[in-house]
Design an enzyme around this catalytic site. Structure first.
Site, PDB file in Angstrom:
ATOM      1  N   LYS A   1      69.661 -44.849  11.155  1.00 44.11           N
ATOM      2  CA  LYS A   1      70.000 -46.182  10.655  1.00 44.11           C
ATOM      3  C   LYS A   1      69.601 -47.199  11.709  1.00 44.11           C
ATOM      4  O   LYS A   1      69.549 -46.882  12.909  1.00 44.11           O
ATOM      5  CB  LYS A   1      71.509 -46.297  10.369  1.00 44.11           C
ATOM      6  CG  LYS A   1      71.835 -47.268   9.246  1.00 44.11           C
ATOM      7  CD  LYS A   1      71.501 -46.689   7.868  1.00 44.11           C
ATOM      8  CE  LYS A   1      71.952 -47.625   6.763  1.00 44.11           C
ATOM      9  NZ  LYS A   1      71.712 -47.028   5.434  1.00 44.11           N
TER      10      LYS A   1
ATOM     11  N   LYS B   1      74.215 -37.076   3.683  1.00 41.30           N
ATOM     12  CA  LYS B   1      73.734 -37.461   2.355  1.00 41.30           C
ATOM     13  C   LYS B   1      72.432 -36.726   2.026  1.00 41.30           C
ATOM     14  O   LYS B   1      72.295 -36.151   0.934  1.00 41.30           O
ATOM     15  CB  LYS B   1      73.512 -38.973   2.330  1.00 41.30           C
ATOM     16  CG  LYS B   1      73.043 -39.526   1.003  1.00 41.30           C
ATOM     17  CD  LYS B   1      72.694 -41.002   1.112  1.00 41.30           C
ATOM     18  CE  LYS B   1      73.861 -41.845   1.532  1.00 41.30           C
ATOM     19  NZ  LYS B   1      73.550 -43.290   1.565  1.00 41.30           N
TER      20      LYS B   1
ATOM     21  N   SER C   1      63.184 -42.960  -2.082  1.00 38.63           N
ATOM     22  CA  SER C   1      62.431 -43.188  -0.847  1.00 38.63           C
ATOM     23  C   SER C   1      61.634 -41.940  -0.461  1.00 38.63           C
ATOM     24  O   SER C   1      60.503 -42.032   0.028  1.00 38.63           O
ATOM     25  CB  SER C   1      63.381 -43.565   0.294  1.00 38.63           C
ATOM     26  OG  SER C   1      63.800 -44.904   0.180  1.00 38.63           O
TER      27      SER C   1
END
Length: 472
Positions: A108, A96, A364
């Site tokens: 993650k 991504k 972010s």
């Protein structure tokens, strides 16, 4: 063996990568390096409950790729969290970030709990202990690994994380950059809350603007009048539905874990969200039909279907029943690899998660940059721009003899706020990434936007490794 154990999001992602690699000339050793997780940290820690009992919880932080640092990825609180899920989500973050050209490696994290079963006091203890475990192993830091909110967490948890990190690292001047998705009071960024849903809107808007693609689907260009069904009315689903409605699309179905609403006349998204906040569900809502088995809404007729809940929602069991012409993956991994093949054979367009929900990581990135620079976006130039525009308007008025109204002047001379700049940067990122991905799809003469997205991501990751001299 449960379905949860049988299904591996990580293996699904690797399958998508292998499919993309078939259309590329890529060194097999490099491909293997890109696919595998770099670091896996699984740990257990105790929590003392208010009644004096103890409980042992399992936490994870997985760094998929170090081709760029820091790593980036959310922290999930869910009883469905396990190593395979976190590996899959971490790997998706790598591709991504590469696809939308955000300079992070993928990561993650998660804790295997149902957050609804814990008090605020317990959740704070869990979050601070989880953070301290990451600090001990150097799995968090503004230059190392920067977490963010995910399913089951939000700005509150990010505030606890940054406070804990700063307590352990008082000498780190950029400590606020150790996590994103923070409250504004803790140096978060204006626009982060709705960023992922806003990105979903931008992505779908770009997809339906391409006349050639819409003609192939039997649809007109533009959002106006298109029918939409959304699965999940959390943060992402709510803002996706809200912005699509405001752009002229008609949301006719919304599914949640405890029931759904279907209304061909259109759903007032904000009113339904307010009702859900008050009652905990949709049952008894004044408009539309309540659907007990809400997952069935995925197969109802509509133009655009947006799974915005969890992974593994469209599988080989229900893929053939999907009537939507466009599936916009707002969630991570909602369509399995087997389901994707069926949908592609049936002429559906899938806008992949690795692109469509990249709004969160894009904003972010802006928050992280703000924390490193230690100044809000727009703060230095806003007043300068306002004065410049005021003088320009005065010149126009003097030259034409016409005067602007006070309202017109206020609109024309206002400088860009932090929110304005954030949303502008997000829109630019999503627009450029979609058309770059679609261009690859056309050049390679392939049906799947997902495959095109992985090709583009792999090309960019490969360049990083080759520039390091690791692979020829």
């Amino acid at each position: 063996m449960s379905k949860k154990t049988e299904y591996s999001l990580f293996q699904d992602v690797c399958g998508f990568v292998d499919e993309a690699a078939r259309h590329m000339d890529i060194h097999p050793g490099l491909l293997e390096q890109i696919k595998e997780c770099n670091s896996i940290y699984k740990f257990n820690f105790p929590i003392r409950n208010d009644d004096g009992t103890y409980e042992t919880l399992t936490g994870y932080r997985i760094q998929h790729s170090h081709h760029k640092l820091p790593c980036k990825g959310g922290i999930r609180y869910s009883d469905q969290v396990d190593e395979e899920e976190v590996k899959g989500l971490a790997s998706l973050m790598t591709y991504k970030c590469a696809l939308v050209n955000v300079p992070f490696g993928g990561a993650k994290g998660g804790v295997s709990i149902d957050p609804k079963k814990y008090t605020v006091n317990q959740l704070e203890k869990i979050t601070r202990r989880y953070t301290s475990e990451l600090i001990k192993k150097k799995f968090i830091g503004p230059a190392i690994d920067v977490p963010a909110p995910d399913y089951g967490t939000g700005a509150r948890e990010m505030a606890w994380i940054v406070d804990t990190y700063e307590a352990f690292n008082p000498e780190v001047i950029n400590a606020k950059g150790c996590v994103t998705g923070k409250p504004l009071s803790q140096h978060g960024i204006d626009g982060r809350t709705e960023a992922t849903g806003q990105g979903v809107f931008f992505g779908i808007r770009e997809a339906v603007s391409v006349e050639e693609d819409m003609t192939a689907l039997g649809l007109s260009t533009g959002l106006r009048g298109k029918t939409v069904i959304v699965q999940g009315l959390g943060n992402v689903g709510f803002y996706s539905a809200k912005y699509l409605s405001e752009a002229g699309a008609k949301v006719i179905g919304i599914a949640e874990w405890n029931g759904g609403i279907f209304d061909e006349k259109g759903i007032n998204v904000e009113a339904l969200k307010k009702y859900q906040n008050q009652t905990g569900g949709f049952k008894g809502y004044a408009s539309g039909e309540f659907i007990e088995k809400s997952k069935e809404l995925l197969t109802y007729p509509c133009d655009i279907l947006i799974p915005a809940a969890l992974e593994n929602q469209i599988t080989k069991e229900n893929a053939a029943k999907i009537q939507a012409k466009i599936i916009g993956e707002a969630a991570n991994g909602p369509v399995t690899q087997e389901a994707e093949r069926i949908l592609n054979e049936n002429g559906k367009m899938i806008i992949p998660d690795m692109y469509l929900n990249a709004g969160g990581v894009t904003v972010s990135y802006f928050e992280w940059l703000k924390n490193l620079s230690r100044v809000s976006f727009g703060k230095l130039e806003k007043r300068y721009d306002q004065e410049k525009y005021r003088k320009l308007l005065g010149t126009i008025e003097n030259a034409t003899g016409e005067e602007f109204t006070d309202e017109e002047k206020a609109q024309l001379i206002q400088g860009a706020s932090e929110r304005d700049l954030v949303l502008s940067g997000l829109e630019e990122t999503m627009v450029n990434a979609y058309h770059a991905m679609n261009k690859v799809r056309q050049e390679k003469n392939i049906k799947s936007l997902r495959t095109a997205g992985f090709i583009l991501a792999l090309e960019r990751i490969s360049v990083s490794y080759m520039d390091l001299g690791i692979f020829p």
